[in-house]
Design a protein around this motif. Structure first.
Motif, short mmCIF file in Angstrom:
data_model
loop_
_atom_site.label_atom_id
_atom_site.label_comp_id
_atom_site.label_asym_id
_atom_site.label_seq_id
_atom_site.Cartn_x
_atom_site.Cartn_y
_atom_site.Cartn_z
N GLU A 198 -11.39 9.55 -5.31
CA GLU A 198 -11.12 10.38 -4.13
C GLU A 198 -10.07 9.74 -3.24
O GLU A 198 -9.16 10.40 -2.73
CB GLU A 198 -12.40 10.61 -3.34
N TYR A 199 -10.17 8.43 -3.04
CA TYR A 199 -9.22 7.74 -2.17
C TYR A 199 -7.80 7.81 -2.72
O TYR A 199 -6.84 7.72 -1.96
CB TYR A 199 -9.62 6.27 -2.00
N ALA A 200 -7.66 7.96 -4.03
CA ALA A 200 -6.32 8.01 -4.63
C ALA A 200 -5.52 9.21 -4.13
O ALA A 200 -4.29 9.18 -4.13
CB ALA A 200 -6.42 8.02 -6.15
N THR A 201 -6.21 10.27 -3.70
CA THR A 201 -5.51 11.46 -3.21
C THR A 201 -5.52 11.54 -1.68
O THR A 201 -4.99 12.48 -1.11
CB THR A 201 -6.16 12.74 -3.78
N ALA A 202 -6.13 10.56 -1.02
CA ALA A 202 -6.25 10.58 0.44
C ALA A 202 -4.90 10.27 1.09
O ALA A 202 -4.09 9.53 0.53
CB ALA A 202 -7.29 9.57 0.89
N PRO A 203 -4.64 10.82 2.28
CA PRO A 203 -3.40 10.49 3.00
C PRO A 203 -3.29 8.99 3.23
O PRO A 203 -4.24 8.34 3.65
CB PRO A 203 -3.56 11.24 4.34
N GLY A 204 -2.12 8.46 2.92
CA GLY A 204 -1.87 7.04 3.12
C GLY A 204 -2.14 6.17 1.92
O GLY A 204 -1.78 5.00 1.91
N ALA A 205 -2.80 6.72 0.88
CA ALA A 205 -3.11 5.91 -0.30
C ALA A 205 -1.84 5.37 -0.95
O ALA A 205 -1.81 4.26 -1.47
CB ALA A 205 -3.91 6.73 -1.31
N GLY A 206 -0.78 6.16 -0.92
CA GLY A 206 0.47 5.73 -1.56
C GLY A 206 1.37 4.89 -0.69
O GLY A 206 2.47 4.51 -1.12
N ALA A 207 0.94 4.58 0.51
CA ALA A 207 1.78 3.81 1.43
C ALA A 207 2.05 2.42 0.87
O ALA A 207 1.17 1.77 0.32
CB ALA A 207 1.11 3.70 2.80
N ALA A 208 3.31 1.99 1.02
CA ALA A 208 3.72 0.63 0.64
C ALA A 208 3.30 0.29 -0.78
O ALA A 208 2.63 -0.71 -1.03
CB ALA A 208 3.16 -0.38 1.63
N GLY A 209 3.69 1.13 -1.72
CA GLY A 209 3.41 0.86 -3.13
C GLY A 209 1.94 0.95 -3.47
O GLY A 209 1.49 0.35 -4.44
N ILE A 262 -0.61 -0.01 -1.49
CA ILE A 262 -1.51 -0.95 -0.81
C ILE A 262 -2.44 -0.18 0.13
O ILE A 262 -3.55 -0.64 0.43
CB ILE A 262 -0.72 -2.04 -0.05
N GLY A 263 -2.00 1.00 0.55
CA GLY A 263 -2.87 1.85 1.35
C GLY A 263 -4.15 2.19 0.62
O GLY A 263 -5.23 2.26 1.22
N TYR A 264 -4.03 2.40 -0.69
CA TYR A 264 -5.21 2.69 -1.51
C TYR A 264 -6.18 1.52 -1.49
O TYR A 264 -7.39 1.69 -1.28
CB TYR A 264 -4.76 2.99 -2.95
N GLY A 265 -5.65 0.32 -1.66
CA GLY A 265 -6.51 -0.87 -1.61
C GLY A 265 -7.18 -1.02 -0.26
O GLY A 265 -8.36 -1.38 -0.17
N ALA A 266 -6.46 -0.71 0.82
CA ALA A 266 -7.04 -0.81 2.16
C ALA A 266 -8.15 0.22 2.35
O ALA A 266 -9.19 -0.07 2.95
CB ALA A 266 -5.95 -0.63 3.21
#
Length: 372
Positions: free
Chosen positions: A238-249, A251-255
């Motif tokens: 689910e987080y993979a499609t969340a806003p910001g997940a793709g930020a900075a390569g 890293i947003g997903y990891g956060a």
């Protein structure tokens, strides 16, 4: 008078922009009361903006994107830290002309987060942008105690490319202090992790990724999220499609996996920097950045400053190196008028090389138009 401008990338820091504008204003109106609040939207320059606002700078030796040791900084005031991923894992940490789209790692960013925890931070504003990496935050998570293993039980290679070999994830070793911290993901982009608008497709080419690299990274990050599902449950996908997940390569997903709250970077930074009380004291606000263009309107610092100022009934003008927005678009953003350096010096190369003195001349014109 409040100067709340971002950097002119490649020419002037946000602090230098404020200094030059102040000098130009005072050349025309010597006694003008000026308050400077350099701003940033979460990308490179975020720690510098926090330090200019009164935070204390803390330096640490961490891993750069290629594993080399670099000196990176975070900012701390009380129990609030501002951590900028570009300090450790940004493009500026790569040797000139060198890119590593498949192997660059965010490990050093995780080390910076850990250093902020060691310093007693209970709230961490994690500004992301300007990265050299596309590893989905795997390096960062590794530095915080996660393990990413291949079929043989060995750690996968660093970088997004190495995630293609991922067979198992172990999050049991994550730093337990993370669960007690308010982690805020501050970014000016809301891309998902993968797909046509994902991190590899949209931002990979800026980091040297060929079309084949983009495809490989997209596939590897999709696989990364799927393998994580076995450890972290459905939220990993689910987080993979969340806003910001793709930020900075990515890293947003990891956060997000660490429980971070996503907020537009400029909104977070205006709160952290104390913009609201400074705005109350201002009669006119000067904002700006190197290029005022369509991207400015989508979460960049000048748009955030102008929106907040307009809501408070304050007039806003902008300074910039290059202006690519028509007056109507500026007006909709809450900016009455923009003053580009190219109005004073049409030669763009000279504008970049001599941005400081030219900006002072621009500020003199603002003073004549609004203060005389």
């Amino acid at each position: 008078m409040l100067i709340a401008a971002d950097k002119f990338k490649g020419s002037l820091t946000a602090v230098q922009v404020a200094e030059r504008v102040t000098a130009g204003l005072r050349r025309v109106v010597p006694g003008v009361d000026v308050e400077a609040l350099p701003v940033a939207d979460g990308g490179d320059g975020t720690v510098a903006a926090a330090v200019a606002a009164g935070f204390e700078r803390h330096e640490r030796e961490v891993a750069g994107p290629l594993g080399q040791e670099v000196t990176a900084a975070f900012a701390l005031r009380g129990d609030t830290a501002v951590v900028e991923m570009a300090e450790a894992s940004g493009l500026q940490r790569l040797p000139r002309g060198v890119f590593a789209p498949l192997t660059a790692s965010t490990y050093g960013s995780g080390e910076l987060l850990r250093a902020a925890l060691d310093a007693g931070a209970r709230t961490i504003v994690f500004g992301v942008g300007g990265s050299a990496t596309t590893d989905g935050g795997a390096g960062m998570l590794s530095a915080l105690g996660a393990r990413f293993l291949d079929e043989e039980g060995e750690p996968v290679p660093p970088g997004g490319g190495g995630l293609a070999d991922l067979a198992r994830v172990d999050l049991s070793g994550l730093d337990p202090r993370l669960s007690a911290v308010d982690l805020v993901l501050a970014s000016d982009v809301d891309n998902p992790l993968t797909g046509p608008k994902g991190a590899p497709a949209v931002y990979g080419p800026q980091k040297g990724a060929s079309p084949d690299d983009v495809a490989a990274l997209d596939e590897a990050l999709t696989h990364f999220a799927k393998v994580l599902e076995a450890e972290a449950g459905p939220r990993a996908v689910e987080y993979a499609t969340a806003p910001g997940a793709g930020a900075a390569g990515g890293i947003g997903y990891g956060a997000l996996l660490l429980g971070a709250r996503f907020r537009p970077g400029i909104e977070v930074m205006l709160d952290v920097l104390g913009f609201a009380p400074a705005l109350e004291r201002a009669s006119l606000v000067i904002t700006g950045e190197g290029s005022l263009d369509e991207q400015t309107l989508h979460g960049k610092a000048p748009a955030g400053v102008a929106a907040a100022a307009r809501a408070a009934g304050k007039e806003v003008v902008a300074v910039c190196g290059r202006l690519a927005l028509p007056p109507a678009a500026l007006g909709r953003a809450g900016i009455r008028r923009a003053y580009p350096l190219t109005e004073v010096e049409p030669d763009v190369v000279k504008c970049i090389a001599d941005a400081g003195p030219i900006l002072e001349r621009v500020a003199e014109q603002i003073a004549r138009d609004f203060l005389s």
